[in-house]
Design a protein around this motif. Structure first.
Motif, PDB file in Angstrom:
ATOM      1  N   ALA A 260       0.829  -1.208   0.000  1.00  0.00           N
ATOM      2  CA  ALA A 260       0.000   0.000   0.000  1.00  0.00           C
ATOM      3  C   ALA A 260       0.863   1.257   0.000  1.00  0.00           C
ATOM      4  O   ALA A 260       0.567   2.231  -0.712  1.00  0.00           O
ATOM      5  CB  ALA A 260      -0.935   0.002   1.206  1.00  0.00           C
ATOM      6  N   ARG A 261       1.950   1.230   0.776  1.00  0.00           N
ATOM      7  CA  ARG A 261       2.855   2.389   0.816  1.00  0.00           C
ATOM      8  C   ARG A 261       3.548   2.569  -0.529  1.00  0.00           C
ATOM      9  O   ARG A 261       3.766   3.705  -0.986  1.00  0.00           O
ATOM     10  CB  ARG A 261       3.885   2.203   1.938  1.00  0.00           C
ATOM     11  N   LEU A 262       3.886   1.463  -1.168  1.00  0.00           N
ATOM     12  CA  LEU A 262       4.520   1.543  -2.484  1.00  0.00           C
ATOM     13  C   LEU A 262       3.562   2.141  -3.514  1.00  0.00           C
ATOM     14  O   LEU A 262       3.957   2.992  -4.324  1.00  0.00           O
ATOM     15  CB  LEU A 262       4.973   0.150  -2.928  1.00  0.00           C
ATOM     16  N   LEU A 263       2.301   1.712  -3.463  1.00  0.00           N
ATOM     17  CA  LEU A 263       1.319   2.256  -4.397  1.00  0.00           C
ATOM     18  C   LEU A 263       1.130   3.756  -4.183  1.00  0.00           C
ATOM     19  O   LEU A 263       1.017   4.519  -5.150  1.00  0.00           O
ATOM     20  CB  LEU A 263      -0.015   1.526  -4.242  1.00  0.00           C
ATOM     21  N   GLU A 264       1.130   4.200  -2.934  1.00  0.00           N
ATOM     22  CA  GLU A 264       1.018   5.627  -2.643  1.00  0.00           C
ATOM     23  C   GLU A 264       2.197   6.402  -3.244  1.00  0.00           C
ATOM     24  O   GLU A 264       2.022   7.491  -3.807  1.00  0.00           O
ATOM     25  CB  GLU A 264       0.968   5.853  -1.129  1.00  0.00           C
ATOM     26  N   ALA A 265       3.378   5.825  -3.119  1.00  0.00           N
ATOM     27  CA  ALA A 265       4.564   6.472  -3.683  1.00  0.00           C
ATOM     28  C   ALA A 265       4.481   6.533  -5.205  1.00  0.00           C
ATOM     29  O   ALA A 265       4.825   7.556  -5.815  1.00  0.00           O
ATOM     30  CB  ALA A 265       5.821   5.717  -3.251  1.00  0.00           C
ATOM     31  N   GLU A 266       3.999   5.470  -5.818  1.00  0.00           N
ATOM     32  CA  GLU A 266       3.852   5.459  -7.279  1.00  0.00           C
ATOM     33  C   GLU A 266       2.882   6.538  -7.736  1.00  0.00           C
ATOM     34  O   GLU A 266       3.124   7.228  -8.734  1.00  0.00           O
ATOM     35  CB  GLU A 266       3.383   4.087  -7.745  1.00  0.00           C
ATOM     36  N   LYS A 267       1.766   6.668  -7.031  1.00  0.00           N
ATOM     37  CA  LYS A 267       0.790   7.690  -7.382  1.00  0.00           C
ATOM     38  C   LYS A 267       1.405   9.087  -7.298  1.00  0.00           C
ATOM     39  O   LYS A 267       1.215   9.923  -8.183  1.00  0.00           O
ATOM     40  CB  LYS A 267      -0.427   7.613  -6.443  1.00  0.00           C
ATOM     41  N   ARG A 268       2.142   9.333  -6.219  1.00  0.00           N
ATOM     42  CA  ARG A 268       2.772  10.648  -6.033  1.00  0.00           C
ATOM     43  C   ARG A 268       3.788  10.937  -7.136  1.00  0.00           C
ATOM     44  O   ARG A 268       3.941  12.077  -7.570  1.00  0.00           O
ATOM     45  CB  ARG A 268       3.496  10.719  -4.677  1.00  0.00           C
ATOM     46  N   ASN A 269       4.483   9.895  -7.554  1.00  0.00           N
ATOM     47  CA  ASN A 269       5.631  10.086  -8.435  1.00  0.00           C
ATOM     48  C   ASN A 269       5.314  10.034  -9.926  1.00  0.00           C
ATOM     49  O   ASN A 269       6.193  10.343 -10.744  1.00  0.00           O
ATOM     50  CB  ASN A 269       6.702   9.048  -8.115  1.00  0.00           C
ATOM     51  N   LEU A 270       4.101   9.639 -10.281  1.00  0.00           N
ATOM     52  CA  LEU A 270       3.769   9.529 -11.703  1.00  0.00           C
ATOM     53  C   LEU A 270       4.006  10.845 -12.443  1.00  0.00           C
ATOM     54  O   LEU A 270       4.530  10.860 -13.558  1.00  0.00           O
ATOM     55  CB  LEU A 270       2.315   9.090 -11.884  1.00  0.00           C
ATOM     56  N   ALA A 271       3.609  11.935 -11.824  1.00  0.00           N
ATOM     57  CA  ALA A 271       3.745  13.235 -12.478  1.00  0.00           C
ATOM     58  C   ALA A 271       5.199  13.682 -12.573  1.00  0.00           C
ATOM     59  O   ALA A 271       5.541  14.561 -13.368  1.00  0.00           O
ATOM     60  CB  ALA A 271       2.932  14.293 -11.733  1.00  0.00           C
ATOM     61  N   ILE A 272       6.079  13.050 -11.774  1.00  0.00           N
ATOM     62  CA  ILE A 272       7.489  13.441 -11.755  1.00  0.00           C
ATOM     63  C   ILE A 272       8.329  12.511 -12.631  1.00  0.00           C
ATOM     64  O   ILE A 272       9.090  12.947 -13.477  1.00  0.00           O
ATOM     65  CB  ILE A 272       8.039  13.409 -10.306  1.00  0.00           C
ATOM     66  N   TYR A 273       8.139  11.199 -12.412  1.00  0.00           N
ATOM     67  CA  TYR A 273       8.968  10.212 -13.104  1.00  0.00           C
ATOM     68  C   TYR A 273       8.283   9.581 -14.308  1.00  0.00           C
ATOM     69  O   TYR A 273       8.935   8.945 -15.136  1.00  0.00           O
ATOM     70  CB  TYR A 273       9.380   9.095 -12.138  1.00  0.00           C
ATOM     71  N   GLY A 274       6.974   9.706 -14.385  1.00  0.00           N
ATOM     72  CA  GLY A 274       6.240   9.068 -15.470  1.00  0.00           C
ATOM     73  C   GLY A 274       6.069   7.577 -15.238  1.00  0.00           C
ATOM     74  O   GLY A 274       6.311   7.057 -14.143  1.00  0.00           O
TER      75      GLY A 274
END
Length: 238
Positions: free
Chosen positions: A47-61
């Protein structure tokens, strides 16, 4: 296969449409969770990993590099900054393993693309890391069958309008085929194209939306082997 001017261009998604992709993310996530087993259970860490992915999509794609950075960020968070350098190295190794994994084509991929090539303008439209997508296309042996390749940061109605206006006869004469309703089907239909859903058993949670079953240009097939017949029926009805 013959066609008239009403359908000239077919766009294909790549990951989990032409070849396997999500399964390698799932395997790596399990490996990552095992590394951090002393700091939380599988559900919590995922769950924490998914939260990080959501946050980072706009930065890392989208793609493996962004996923790897999100794993590192999650490891730092769940260990409260005490993650050993050895674990960071293991995460980087896991990311490199993903970037070197051999391509596994999905059923009916080659025969379908070969059958449609020449009769239609074929465009590979995929999002993610440029180098990784180019690597996978080269290893797939399908590159010569496509008239164009578009690697985009994200897929939207505007991007399909731009691509199909430039490479085909416009969205109305085009079709997009893919496993993601959110990225491949819904925005293509919004652009005015046909949207063909080819479900995959594994679909990333951030790619899930409701099927646009009321849309007249929505279709769903169980595998790529059904695509030529579907196109034939659409052409005959037009």
């Amino acid at each position: 296969m013959r066609h008239d001017g009403r359908l000239t261009t077919i766009g294909f998604d790549a990951d989990d449409t032409l070849w396997q992709n999500e399964q390698f993310f799932r395997m790596t996530e399990k490996r990552f969770v095992a590394m951090l087993a002393d700091h939380g259970d599988e559900t919590l860490i995922s769950a924490r990993l998914l939260e990080a992915e959501k946050r980072n999509l706009a930065i890392y794609g989208f793609g493996i590099k962004g996923f790897t950075l999100s794993m590192i960020e999650t490891a730092i968070e769940v260990t409260e900054g005490r993650v050993p350098a050895k674990t960071i190295a293991e995460i980087l190794d896991a990311g490199r393993d993903m970037l070197s994994h051999p391509i596994e084509a999905l059923p009916h991929t080659r025969e379908t693309v070969e059958r449609l090539a020449g009769d239609y303008q074929l465009v590979l439209i995929t999002k993610g890391d440029l180098f990784d997508q180019e690597r996978k296309l080269a290893q797939s042996g399908l590159g010569d069958l496509f008239d164009a390749v578009e690697i985009v940061s994200d897929k939207s109605a505007a991007s399909y309008v731009r691509i199909f206006n430039r490479l085909g006869g416009g969205p109305e004469q085009s079709m997009m085929v893919g496993n993601s309703l959110k990225s491949d089907v819904v925005p293509a239909i919004e652009a005015g194209s046909w949207g063909v859903h080819v479900p995959h058993e594994l679909t990333w949670v951030l790619e899930r939306v409701e099927a646009p079953v009321e849309e007249p240009r929505f279709r769903e097939i169980s595998d790529l082997g059904q695509l030529p017949g579907l196109i034939e029926s659409i052409v005959k009805a037009s």
